[in-house]
Design an enzyme around this catalytic site. Structure first.
Site, mmCIF file in Angstrom:
data_model
loop_
_atom_site.group_PDB
_atom_site.id
_atom_site.type_symbol
_atom_site.label_atom_id
_atom_site.label_comp_id
_atom_site.label_asym_id
_atom_site.label_seq_id
_atom_site.Cartn_x
_atom_site.Cartn_y
_atom_site.Cartn_z
ATOM 1 N N CYS A 114 0.864 -1.174 0.000
ATOM 2 C CA CYS A 114 0.000 0.000 0.000
ATOM 3 C C CYS A 114 0.897 1.219 0.000
ATOM 4 O O CYS A 114 2.111 1.086 -0.076
ATOM 5 C CB CYS A 114 -0.928 -0.007 1.201
ATOM 6 S SG CYS A 114 -0.054 0.148 2.734
ATOM 7 N N ASP A 301 3.290 5.926 13.269
ATOM 8 C CA ASP A 301 2.040 6.620 12.954
ATOM 9 C C ASP A 301 2.073 8.099 13.325
ATOM 10 O O ASP A 301 1.186 8.851 12.917
ATOM 11 C CB ASP A 301 0.867 5.939 13.677
ATOM 12 C CG ASP A 301 0.681 4.524 13.191
ATOM 13 O OD1 ASP A 301 0.585 4.341 11.974
ATOM 14 O OD2 ASP A 301 0.655 3.607 14.022
ATOM 15 N N ARG A 393 -10.609 7.318 6.685
ATOM 16 C CA ARG A 393 -10.514 5.921 7.160
ATOM 17 C C ARG A 393 -10.266 5.868 8.658
ATOM 18 O O ARG A 393 -10.613 4.893 9.320
ATOM 19 C CB ARG A 393 -9.367 5.201 6.439
ATOM 20 C CG ARG A 393 -9.668 4.835 4.994
ATOM 21 C CD ARG A 393 -8.508 4.052 4.391
ATOM 22 N NE ARG A 393 -7.892 3.228 5.407
ATOM 23 C CZ ARG A 393 -6.586 3.128 5.610
ATOM 24 N NH1 ARG A 393 -5.736 3.762 4.842
ATOM 25 N NH2 ARG A 393 -6.111 2.364 6.564
HETATM 26 N N1 EPU Z 1 6.244 -6.855 8.885
HETATM 27 C C1 EPU Z 1 6.869 -7.853 8.185
HETATM 28 N N2 EPU Z 1 6.241 -9.068 8.088
HETATM 29 C C2 EPU Z 1 5.028 -9.298 8.659
HETATM 30 C C3 EPU Z 1 4.389 -8.258 9.365
HETATM 31 C C4 EPU Z 1 5.024 -7.037 9.466
HETATM 32 O O1 EPU Z 1 7.966 -7.671 7.657
HETATM 33 O O2 EPU Z 1 4.535 -10.427 8.554
HETATM 34 C C5 EPU Z 1 6.920 -5.544 9.012
HETATM 35 C C6 EPU Z 1 6.159 -4.429 8.307
HETATM 36 O O3 EPU Z 1 6.482 -4.372 6.939
HETATM 37 C C7 EPU Z 1 6.631 -3.211 9.072
HETATM 38 C C8 EPU Z 1 6.785 -3.738 10.499
HETATM 39 O O4 EPU Z 1 6.886 -5.156 10.379
HETATM 40 O O5 EPU Z 1 7.891 -2.811 8.615
HETATM 41 C C9 EPU Z 1 5.654 -3.376 11.424
HETATM 42 O O6 EPU Z 1 4.419 -3.760 10.858
HETATM 43 P P1 EPU Z 1 3.215 -4.232 11.756
HETATM 44 O O7 EPU Z 1 2.883 -5.631 11.387
HETATM 45 O O8 EPU Z 1 3.506 -3.933 13.174
HETATM 46 O O9 EPU Z 1 2.057 -3.302 11.248
HETATM 47 P P2 EPU Z 1 0.563 -3.714 11.005
HETATM 48 O O10 EPU Z 1 0.093 -4.641 12.041
HETATM 49 O O11 EPU Z 1 0.364 -4.066 9.580
HETATM 50 C C10 EPU Z 1 -0.417 -1.855 12.546
HETATM 51 C C11 EPU Z 1 -1.343 -0.694 12.398
HETATM 52 C C12 EPU Z 1 -0.654 0.378 11.567
HETATM 53 C C13 EPU Z 1 0.604 0.812 12.312
HETATM 54 C C14 EPU Z 1 1.512 -0.398 12.538
HETATM 55 C C15 EPU Z 1 2.751 -0.089 13.348
HETATM 56 C C16 EPU Z 1 -3.497 -1.779 12.401
HETATM 57 C C17 EPU Z 1 -4.725 -2.163 11.660
HETATM 58 N N3 EPU Z 1 -2.549 -1.147 11.710
HETATM 59 O O12 EPU Z 1 -0.145 -2.308 11.228
HETATM 60 O O13 EPU Z 1 -1.553 1.475 11.511
HETATM 61 O O14 EPU Z 1 1.299 1.770 11.547
HETATM 62 O O15 EPU Z 1 0.764 -1.431 13.227
HETATM 63 O O16 EPU Z 1 2.420 0.377 14.583
HETATM 64 O O17 EPU Z 1 -3.385 -2.030 13.591
HETATM 65 C C18 EPU Z 1 -2.535 3.356 10.561
HETATM 66 O O18 EPU Z 1 -3.327 3.349 11.510
HETATM 67 O O19 EPU Z 1 -2.502 4.285 9.721
HETATM 68 C C19 EPU Z 1 -1.638 2.235 10.377
HETATM 69 C C20 EPU Z 1 -0.976 2.018 9.255
#
Ligand code: EPU
Length: 412
Positions: A114, A301, A393
């Site tokens: 994204c 964020d 959103r």
């Molecule tokens: N990552 C990986 N592999 C995975 C999962 C994550 O490499 O399987 C990497 C990501 O690419 C990134 C890092 O780990 O570099 C952190 O990603 P994370 O998985 O923690 O993010 P997320 O769960 O996809 C949530 C929030 C995001 C917020 C991030 C970090 C939700 C729905 N989304 O995303 O919120 O930025 O945690 O805190 O909970 C927003 O609200 O605008 C938003 C993007």
């Protein structure tokens, strides 16, 4: 949709925070773990929550919504998430852990990349595989098959979504599990608390090491979504940028600590049990060096909010974005159109503060859009900020709330 902003007006007043998008989405995802009724209070009125509710409803859940309270009950009647709705939000992936634990099967469209970065799913999927779940990619769908068993798994990075999905898989898995290297964001802790209230056996909620004993069944509960720390930070940044004075009520100041610590040397900041006061008298001379990292360190964020504040300062700030590779560049380009002096090299923005002027700019993602709106609120003159559909959103009536604080924002 665009915002037409006549900037240069200090924001003043009191604004109430509301439920966190990222908490509501994970709690809604976890409702698939039980057929009983789960009642969520403080559910924000935002597009991502609407779409998550639509997804659950389309898949068989009964949804009743009354103001900011949502009741979710019943069983899923399909284990294939409809592409049209699931692809509207990445949070749809948060039904995966619960569905595979309760039904032994789930298929979802691949979330893909994204605007903020590639966002892989490997940590979620490796964890499922460790628990005996078969993971397949069939065309653009991700398919998980098999009931998970308990496992010991170390997340290679403290991913919020992977911790949430794996925790949901573990609570109904046969046997004991330990998850190491978990995310400790307040939204993850809230999920652990709600699952415990549903009968899950979890030790270490809120810590990086979660010990889970699987149970056969979870029951319904009533739970309150935690306040949105990013929304609170957005209003605080808006007050700081416009040299105003704001009190944000109904928030958890502790969840904002890393952000407030960066701002504290330059502004009048007071924290109380559930509110934060910020008063800004003069433009700071740069914010030093700040790097994004998992909680409790400086959140990605809030990076775009700080980028705007840095662009408006009178000195040098260096911001390193360590989580999402595309989160700096777009906003830097847009702010430079307003007269900012920002250079981005790899994951680092070097910012020399300038007086910004009004311009036509466009947000490319939710938090980035909020950062640009703040820049337009601070810059004297009329700016147009596009891409407001991204902002909607995650923010409820942002224009209305800003106007109530003295801004001049119109919708087009
Ligand atoms: N990552 C990986 N592999 C995975 C999962 C994550 O490499 O399987 C990497 C990501 O690419 C990134 C890092 O780990 O570099 C952190 O990603 P994370 O998985 O923690 O993010 P997320 O769960 O996809 C949530 C929030 C995001 C917020 C991030 C970090 C939700 C729905 N989304 O995303 O919120 O930025 O945690 O805190 O909970 C927003 O609200 O605008 C938003 C993007």
């Amino acid at each position: 949709m665009d915002y037409l902003i006549n900037g240069g007006k200090p924001l003043r007043g009191v604004i109430a925070d509301y439920g966190a998008k990222n908490c509501a989405l994970t709690l809604l995802g976890a409702t698939v773990l039980t057929d009983d009724e789960v009642i969520l209070h403080n559910c924000p009125d935002i597009v991502d929550v609407d779409n998550m509710l639509k997804l659950l409803q389309t898949m068989g859940k009964k949804i009743i919504r009354c103001g900011d309270t949502v009741a979710v009950s019943g069983a899923l009647n399909t284990l294939c998430a409809p592409k049209k709705i699931a692809t509207l939000l990445r949070g749809s992936a948060l039904i995966m852990g619960g569905a595979v634990a309760k039904y032994g099967r789930i298929a979802l469209p691949l979330p893909g990349g994204c605007a903020i970065g590639s966002r892989p799913m490997d940590i979620h999927l490796c964890g499922f595989e460790e628990m005996g779940v078969e993971v397949m990619h069939v065309e653009d769908m991700l398919s998980c098959k098999g009931f998970p068993h308990g496992a010991k798994y170390k997340l290679r990075f403290a991913s919020v979504g992977a911790t949430e999905n794996l925790l949901c898989a573990c609570v109904l898995a046969k046997g004991d599990s330990v998850l190491y290297g978990c995310a400790t964001e307040p939204e993850v802790a809230a999920l652990g608390q709600m699952l415990s209230a549903m009968g899950a056996k979890i030790r270490g909620v809120g810590s990086a090491e979660l010990h889970i004993s699987g149970v056969n069944k979870l029951h319904g509960t009533e739970f309150t979504v935690i306040p949105d720390r990013i929304v609170a930070a957005t209003y605080i940044a808006a007050a700081a940028a416009t040299l105003g004075e704001i009190t944000v009520t109904d928030c958890v100041p502790q969840h904002l600590k890393a952000f407030l610590d960066v701002l504290r040397p330059y502004f009048r900041i007071k924290t109380y049990d559930d509110c934060v006061f910020v008063g800004a008298d003069k433009t700071p001379s740069g914010y030093g060096e700040v790097e994004t990292a998992p909680y409790p360190l400086f959140p990605t964020d809030m990076q775009s909010l700080l980028l705007t504040l840095a662009a408006l300062s009178r000195g040098k700030t260096v911001i390193k974005e360590k989580l999402f590779e595309n989160r700096l560049r777009h906003n830097a380009e847009q702010l430079n159109k307003m007269g900012a002096n920002i250079t981005v090299t790899d994951d680092t923005a070097t910012v020399w503060g300038e007086k910004l002027h009004a311009a036509d700019i466009v947000g490319a993602d939710l938090r980035g859009g909020a950062g640009l709106i703040i820049a337009a609120l601070a810059a004297h003159g009329k700016s147009t900020v596009g891409g407001i559909e991204h902002v909607n959103r995650g923010y409820a009536d942002l224009a209305g709330n800003l106007n109530a604080l003295g801004a001049d924002v119109a919708l087009r």
